[in-house]
Write a protein that holds these residues in place. Structure first.
Motif, PDB file in Angstrom:
ATOM      1  N   LYS A 182      33.195  40.706  39.044  1.00  0.00           N
ATOM      2  CA  LYS A 182      33.925  41.026  40.275  1.00  0.00           C
ATOM      3  C   LYS A 182      34.018  42.527  40.509  1.00  0.00           C
ATOM      4  O   LYS A 182      33.892  42.992  41.651  1.00  0.00           O
ATOM      5  N   SER A 183      34.242  43.305  39.452  1.00  0.00           N
ATOM      6  CA  SER A 183      34.333  44.760  39.636  1.00  0.00           C
ATOM      7  C   SER A 183      32.992  45.343  40.075  1.00  0.00           C
ATOM      8  O   SER A 183      32.939  46.281  40.870  1.00  0.00           O
ATOM      9  N   ALA A 236      32.620  44.608  43.760  1.00  0.00           N
ATOM     10  CA  ALA A 236      33.445  45.539  44.547  1.00  0.00           C
ATOM     11  C   ALA A 236      32.714  46.860  44.761  1.00  0.00           C
ATOM     12  O   ALA A 236      32.711  47.418  45.863  1.00  0.00           O
ATOM     13  N   ARG A 237      32.080  47.362  43.713  1.00  0.00           N
ATOM     14  CA  ARG A 237      31.343  48.622  43.839  1.00  0.00           C
ATOM     15  C   ARG A 237      30.124  48.454  44.750  1.00  0.00           C
ATOM     16  O   ARG A 237      29.802  49.346  45.530  1.00  0.00           O
ATOM     17  N   MET A 244      39.181  52.407  41.195  1.00  0.00           N
ATOM     18  CA  MET A 244      39.633  51.103  40.717  1.00  0.00           C
ATOM     19  C   MET A 244      40.987  51.246  40.041  1.00  0.00           C
ATOM     20  O   MET A 244      41.214  52.177  39.273  1.00  0.00           O
ATOM     21  N   ASN A 274      43.589  48.798  37.784  1.00  0.00           N
ATOM     22  CA  ASN A 274      43.861  47.513  37.134  1.00  0.00           C
ATOM     23  C   ASN A 274      45.359  47.264  37.190  1.00  0.00           C
ATOM     24  O   ASN A 274      46.138  47.918  36.500  1.00  0.00           O
ATOM     25  N   PHE A 281      39.670  49.515  44.857  1.00  0.00           N
ATOM     26  CA  PHE A 281      39.501  48.197  44.259  1.00  0.00           C
ATOM     27  C   PHE A 281      40.719  47.875  43.416  1.00  0.00           C
ATOM     28  O   PHE A 281      41.000  48.563  42.418  1.00  0.00           O
ATOM     29  N   ASP A 304      42.050  45.509  40.957  1.00  0.00           N
ATOM     30  CA  ASP A 304      41.698  44.431  40.031  1.00  0.00           C
ATOM     31  C   ASP A 304      42.959  43.767  39.504  1.00  0.00           C
ATOM     32  O   ASP A 304      44.004  44.406  39.372  1.00  0.00           O
TER      33      ASP A 304
END
Length: 511
Positions: free
Chosen positions: A232-233, A236-237, A252, A254, A295, A297
């Protein structure tokens, strides 16, 4: 008299022809044309009304002699008033006296203070045989000239306007094609894109690819759903790289790795003295990523009071730093991710329903490896190719080892696979990975028949490897690994210390 009118018309058309083509700004060019009509023909008012693509109503696009408020009032249904009739019938319409014409609505209220008789003429703006708008003016040539002369001349002007609209549409279509080509080119050039999809040929991943390409060029908030380790990360990028924000910051956060106060400060920033240890003012991630992408997360772990502040930010892109009353505004795109069932979290009262709907604008479900087993061989080869450059040797899997890998459910998904292949690259002595080289704890949830390797000779070794495997499957987040193992955060912390894994955990979390 007739010759004078013709000469005047030619002079006006000559002036109009000079401005056409000087700019591709349709409103600016039409505005100049209407101004020329006003100056050369003493015309008091004129409007160009075009059909809006979204509402399908007729809106005043450009005008002469109207102020901004009057322009805003000029909105017509396709069957409303003189303008609607001209558009619907695609025929000119003459109003000798607006005070005596019931169809003349004067919605702009621009003629309510007129004391003299006002005549009004409108002609359709036609393109490819269909009306696209209406050109309306107060009478041009005076009472001693027939209305037919006005209509004839305005029809010529309307034709010129329709051609400008056509040119603008062609330019926009070409720009859109170039934009799509640019997205495609970026996709080909993006290393992340290649890394993710060159090894994802299955139908579920083809669907993910299709959704990414659709949403990346837009401003829409994206919610990535799926198990830990599915990528998923990375998605996103990729979305950021394929957007028009790619030249700006991608950051990002977390949401599961920071305590509540620090998370709020991390997102929104803080002022000096806002809390203990806040010795200086600090911009948050949203400010730092202005014009870029943030992002978020593990969005399902965000505390309730920060959910309220995040909701407001998603609605208005406005916020205040901790310890400040100054409202700040930034332009960032939000991509969020979670491995939780947010609908269940909403039902349980742990996640705000309104925030969920704000985040769930464009959901993308990233499938786990067990649902795309046809991708596993290519993924394994991808990681072996990558590791061959790092360790200067190319390993290969025996057919039995490959079969075991394909049958394994991979609870930690792609992240678990990458970690396993790196471990095997270190531990394997030869150039071939045998079935016996694969640690048995990787298969404790499957039916793959295996003998425990000699390195797992003690219960302590087994416990250590179970801790490492759980951490790997959960992105080295201790709280999540503890939940999987059904132990407390304190207990997993004790075991990490017991087995001397603090450095490994810190290194992996820092990647």
């Amino acid at each position: 008299m007739r010759q004078n009118i013709i000469a005047l018309e030619l002079q006006v058309l000559y002036e109009i022809s000079r401005v056409i083509g000087e700019t591709l700004d349709l409103d600016e060019t039409i505005g100049v044309i209407l101004r020329i009509l006003g100056e050369e023909l003493s015309m008091k008012r004129a409007t160009v009304t075009l059909q809006d693509d979204q509402s399908e109503k007729l809106l005043i696009r450009t005008s002469h002699g109207l102020n901004d408020e009057e322009i805003r009032r000029g909105v017509y249904n396709l069957d409303e008033g003189v303008t609607g009739r001209i558009f619907r019938t695609a025929k000119p319409f003459v109003v000798p006296d607006i005070a005596k014409e019931p169809l003349f609505l004067d919605k702009t209220k621009s003629r309510r203070f007129e004391k003299d008789k006002v005549s009004f003429i409108g002609v359709p703006i036609m393109l490819h045989g269909h009306p696209i708008g209406v050109l309306n003016v107060d009478r041009l040539f005076g009472l001693d000239v027939s209305f037919e002369e006005d209509i004839r001349f305005l029809t010529i002007v309307a034709t010129l306007i329709s051609q400008m609209v056509n040119i603008q549409r062609q330019v926009r279509a070409r720009e859109e094609n170039l934009r799509l080509e640019n997205v495609s080119l970026k996709a080909k050039l993006s290393q992340n894109y290649q890394r993710f999809f060159i090894v994802g040929k299955s139908r579920p991943m083809a669907r993910v690819l299709q959704l990414i390409e659709k949403v990346a060029p837009t401003k829409a908030t994206v919610l990535l759903l799926g198990e830990s380790g599915t990528g998923k990360s990375l998605i996103a990028r990729i979305i950021h790289e394929l957007s028009d924000r790619s030249n700006h910051t991608f950051t990002m956060v977390n949401c599961a790795s920071l305590p509540e106060t620090l998370l709020e400060s991390e997102l929104f920033g803080h002022e000096k003295g806002a809390f203990t240890g806040a010795t200086d003012s600090k911009a948050g991630r949203f400010e730092e990523a202005n014009k870029g992408t943030v992002f978020l997360d593990e969005i399902g772990e965000i505390p309730m009071n920060i959910q309220v502040k995040l909701l407001r930010f998603l609605q208005d892109r406005e916020f205040e730093r901790l310890g400040s009353t100054k409202t700040r505004r930034v332009d960032v795109r939000i991509v969020a991710a979670t491995n939780k069932d947010l609908e269940a979290e909403v039902a349980a009262g742990r996640f705000r329903e309104d925030l969920y709907y704000r985040l769930n604008v464009f959901p993308i479900l990233v499938p786990p490896l067990r649902e795309r087993k046809e991708d596993i061989p290519a993924l394994l080869n991808h990681f072996l190719d990558k590791l061959s450059k790092e360790y200067d040797r190319r390993l290969r899997l025996t057919s039995k080892a490959l079969d075991a890998m394909v049958r394994y459910d991979w609870p930690g998904n792609v992240r678990e696979m990458e970690n396993l292949m790196e471990r095997l690259s270190i531990m394997t002595d030869g150039d071939t990975i045998e079935l016996s080289d694969i640690p048995s704890f990787f298969f404790h949830k499957t039916d793959v028949p295996m003998q425990r390797p000699p390195e797992l000779a003690s219960l302590e070794d087994i416990e250590k490897h179970e801790i490492i495997a759980a951490l790997e499957r959960n992105g080295w987040v201790q709280s999540r690994a503890a939940r999987e193992l059904n132990i407390t955060l304190r207990q997993i912390g004790y075991r990490i210390k017991k087995f001397g894994l603090e450095g490994v955990v810190a290194e992996r979390r820092g990647r």
